[in-house]
Design an enzyme around this catalytic site. Structure first.
Site, PDB file in Angstrom:
ATOM      1  N   ASP A 136       0.810  -1.211   0.000  1.00  0.00           N
ATOM      2  CA  ASP A 136       0.000   0.000   0.000  1.00  0.00           C
ATOM      3  C   ASP A 136       0.846   1.265   0.000  1.00  0.00           C
ATOM      4  O   ASP A 136       0.392   2.328  -0.413  1.00  0.00           O
ATOM      5  CB  ASP A 136      -0.912  -0.009   1.238  1.00  0.00           C
ATOM      6  CG  ASP A 136      -1.861   1.173   1.255  1.00  0.00           C
ATOM      7  OD1 ASP A 136      -2.587   1.365   0.262  1.00  0.00           O
ATOM      8  OD2 ASP A 136      -1.865   1.917   2.253  1.00  0.00           O
ATOM      9  N   MET A 167      -7.415   5.570   3.166  1.00  0.00           N
ATOM     10  CA  MET A 167      -7.650   6.675   2.244  1.00  0.00           C
ATOM     11  C   MET A 167      -6.465   6.939   1.322  1.00  0.00           C
ATOM     12  O   MET A 167      -6.530   7.821   0.470  1.00  0.00           O
ATOM     13  CB  MET A 167      -7.953   7.955   3.033  1.00  0.00           C
ATOM     14  CG  MET A 167      -9.234   7.902   3.834  1.00  0.00           C
ATOM     15  SD  MET A 167     -10.701   7.702   2.791  1.00  0.00           S
ATOM     16  CE  MET A 167     -10.628   9.187   1.805  1.00  0.00           C
ATOM     17  N   ARG A 168      -5.368   6.179   1.486  1.00  0.00           N
ATOM     18  CA  ARG A 168      -4.195   6.451   0.668  1.00  0.00           C
ATOM     19  C   ARG A 168      -4.504   6.233  -0.821  1.00  0.00           C
ATOM     20  O   ARG A 168      -3.998   6.952  -1.676  1.00  0.00           O
ATOM     21  CB  ARG A 168      -3.021   5.576   1.109  1.00  0.00           C
ATOM     22  CG  ARG A 168      -1.739   5.897   0.360  1.00  0.00           C
ATOM     23  CD  ARG A 168      -0.557   5.122   0.905  1.00  0.00           C
ATOM     24  NE  ARG A 168      -0.085   5.672   2.166  1.00  0.00           N
ATOM     25  CZ  ARG A 168      -0.095   5.030   3.314  1.00  0.00           C
ATOM     26  NH1 ARG A 168      -0.557   3.804   3.374  1.00  0.00           N
ATOM     27  NH2 ARG A 168       0.356   5.606   4.413  1.00  0.00           N
ATOM     28  N   ALA A 169      -5.336   5.253  -1.135  1.00  0.00           N
ATOM     29  CA  ALA A 169      -5.652   4.976  -2.529  1.00  0.00           C
ATOM     30  C   ALA A 169      -6.348   6.166  -3.189  1.00  0.00           C
ATOM     31  O   ALA A 169      -6.061   6.500  -4.349  1.00  0.00           O
ATOM     32  CB  ALA A 169      -6.530   3.728  -2.636  1.00  0.00           C
TER      33      ALA A 169
END
Length: 681
Positions: free
Chosen positions: A193, A274-276
């Site tokens: 991720d 929420m990184r995506a």
């Protein structure tokens, strides 16, 4: 210095080139992870990218590449006086797999820090890579703590080195590129991720394209300078396009409509955190700038999803990478502006999932080419249905002494008890058995052997204290000599070699039983993945045993072999144990520090040849004499049980557990340490 292969001369691999170029345009995207088989130009493309990066202006003499316009206020070489900068090419720094923590983040001179109170710091590779490219080949083979340090620095833009109260911080902003071959093992989902984008690469199956690859490579090897000169025009044009896209990037508008599409896409594919969403937004913006536009479109969002989401959807190493592109198109349509859904001003999605930028890589980071044959369970030689069990078989129905039966699907995996090797090892860092490691709780001190890496402060002071008067100490500082320094000894966990020996004979061929057995082995494989073990697979049936999978870090490969495992025939238990002995003997020579754990999955029956039970017992005692820790997973079922698996465990000097007892949530839910060979009562 050798002339690098020109980036524009790379044939095909459109996804790989696009992912690298987007990071060159916007380093905030977060780097790229390149997954693919060997020999697919992964390293060549990364090294070629450096020649396209704009030059950087640095403070003269600064070891940390500070920008003269806005130097780092906390730079260890600072503060910097106003001075004209010096331009140089952006660096490509390679992190070798065997690098130490000190080589990565830098090292403090502990002796000077204690005796003089100064921060004598030697920069590491993170400092060298600041404002350049940090390339990690075979990133999946790096120790976990190095990957953690690396990705933390990439996320924060700074590296912190703290040793016994002495702290140094310096800027570390770089374009992170990792390459890996999935056959050699996977990265943990948490680490996947942290890479902004991922691309899957594979060698082209087109004859003409392969011919062109060979032709260009031979021409480059014969005359690197002449070959590079022929591509100088294309390289210059691409360099100018990168610079133009960088200049345009701040003016690109990310509208509310496309932002809603990004959020809806991440929600639809159930990615964690929420990184995506943030990475997709930055990638879509970079795509628009690369295309020379000042507004992000739905096509940019689609391409960004194919690059930023596939690796974030994997929950375990057995999940297939990639995205369902039909679902992606449907989500984008539903979340898009209403007038675009019914109008003709938006182009129809490509039925094959490709866009204008897609090439031979298969859809801009979408579903990679799959070797379907690796996943298709083979039928028996005749292709017929399994034969009936012969009369008088000890485990009818389902037993077959001759005909091979079709593979059965495995049951759902479950969380297993932790099986560990007793004693204290010194193997590679992992999460299974106790070991002396560089990281963990401090258990004592010793004189350093080689460079000091972990100072034991109390032991060092204790060693130096008796000599202070003889050394003429007059001030408050402690007079420390090299002989006073003490290395902290620490205890943590190591990864082991878990070698599975699986009975695939007719006595195991009942479909319900074999499905449960495969589910148990799959569960143990998942546990081995989480504990950072190497795994191997030996199977036995008919007249012999075979190594279905040599020891590897790829549990995905082991699961694939297990899925296609046929059953039938006699039970050459001794042959399986002896084959496992051969595998372990070779692995001890290759990696003496990695301790093995033998997992025998069988009902304990042995047939075929003279005295098969006695021969199996002698093979078990051979493992016991060499101190191999072992566990026997007893697969015997039914009301009448012979207890043969327990007898085998005693011969091995190990432990026997049933399939039910293997579950972590079973009624006997205590952690089982595998009994060491030779330590059984």
């Amino acid at each position: 210095m050798s002339t690098p292969y020109p980036f524009t001369a790379i044939v095909g691999q459109d996804d790989l080139r696009l992912g690298l170029l987007l990071n060159a345009v916007s380093p905030a995207v977060g780097g790229v992870l390149v997954r693919g088989e060997k020999g697919t130009a992964k390293s060549t493309a990364v090294r070629a990218l450096a020649a396209l990066m704009p030059e950087v202006s640095v403070v003269p003499g600064c070891r940390f590449s500070c920008d003269p316009v806005s130097p780092d206020a906390a730079c260890p070489d600072g503060p910097h006086a106003e001075a004209a900068g010096v331009s140089r090419a952006a660096r490509t720094v390679e992190l070798p797999v065997g690098a130490s923590e000190d080589r990565l983040v830098g090292a403090l001179d502990i002796e000077r820090a204690l005796s003089e109170g100064v921060k004598a710091f030697e920069p590491g590779l993170l400092a060298d890579a600041h404002r350049g490219i940090l390339y990690v080949d075979e990133v999946n083979l790096l120790h976990d703590h190095l990957v953690d340090l690396l990705l933390d620095a990439a996320a924060m833009g700074a590296s912190y080195v703290e040793r016994e109260g002495v702290s140094v911080r310096h800027a570390a902003r770089f374009l992170l590129v990792g390459t890996m071959n999935p056959e050699e093992g996977e990265l943990r989902p948490q680490l996947l991720d942290r890479f902004g984008l991922t691309v899957e690469v594979a060698a082209s199956r087109d004859t003409d394209e392969r011919v062109e690859v060979v032709r260009r490579r031979l021409a480059y090897d014969d005359d690197p300078d002449g070959f590079a000169a022929r591509w100088a025009g294309e390289e210059s044009a691409l360099r100018e396009r990168i610079a133009a896209a960088r200049a345009l990037l701040p003016r690109v508008v990310l509208g509310d409509g496309v932002l809603r599409q990004i959020a809806a896409t991440c929600a639809a594919f159930e990615v964690d955190g929420m990184r995506a969403d943030i990475v997709m937004a930055r990638t879509a913006t970079a795509l628009a700038a690369w295309a020379g536009r000042e507004e992000v479109t739905a096509d940019d969002v689609r391409q960004a999803a194919l690059l930023a989401l596939p690796h974030r959807r994997r929950r375990n190493p057995f999940d297939a990478p990639g995205l369902d592109e039909d679902k992606l198109d449907q989500t984008l349509d539903e979340a898009g502006p209403q007038e675009n859904n019914d109008g003709d001003d938006q182009p129809d999605p490509d039925p094959d999932g490709g866009g204008d930028d897609d090439g031979g890589g298969g859809g801009g980071g979408g579903v990679p080419p799959q070797a379907d044959g690796d996943r298709t369970p083979p039928r028996g030689e005749s292709g017929d249905t399994p034969s009936q069990a012969p009369e008088g078989s000890p485990d009818a129905p389902g037993r077959s002494t001759g005909a091979e039966q079709q593979p059965v699907a495995s049951a759902e995996p479950f969380r297993t008890k932790m099986l560990s090797v007793p004693g204290l090892g010194e193997g590679a860092a992992g999460r299974r058995s106790r070991a002396r490691t560089e990281h963990g709780r401090t258990t004592g001190a010793r004189r350093p052997q080689g460079a000091l890496t972990k100072l034991h402060l109390a032991a060092t002071v204790q060693a130096a204290a008796p000599h202070q008067r003889a050394r003429g100490r007059s001030g408050r500082g402690l007079v420390v000599r090299r002989d006073d320094l003490r290395q902290a000894t620490r205890e943590g966990r190591e990864g082991n070699l878990v070698l599975f020996v699986v009975d695939a004979s007719g006595s195991m061929a009942a479909r319900q039983r074999m499905s449960a057995v495969k589910g148990a082995v799959l569960s143990l494989l998942l546990d081995a993945y989480q504990r950072r073990d190497k795994v191997g697979l030996v199977t036995f049936r008919g007249k012999e045993a075979e190594v279905a999978l040599p020891p590897t870090s790829s549990v995905d490969a082991a699961a694939s072999r297990l899925e296609s495992l046929p059953t039938g025939g006699r039970t050459p238990l001794a042959a399986g144990l002896l084959k496992a002995h051969d595998v372990l003997r070779v692995e001890r020579l290759r990696d003496p520090s990695r301790r093995p754990l033998l997992v025998v999955v069988t009902d304990g029956r042995a047939t075929g040849g003279p005295e098969p039970v006695a021969l199996a017992g002698r093979a078990g005692r051979l493992h016991r004499s060499e101190g191999t820790a072992s566990v026997v997973v007893d697969c015997e079922s039914g009301y009448v049980r012979l207890g043969l698996a327990g007898e085998l465990a005693r011969e091995l000097g190990g432990t026997a557990v049933t399939l039910d007892e293997l579950r972590a949530d079973s009624i006997a839910g205590l952690v089982k340490d595998v009994t060491a060979a030779g330590r059984a009562a």
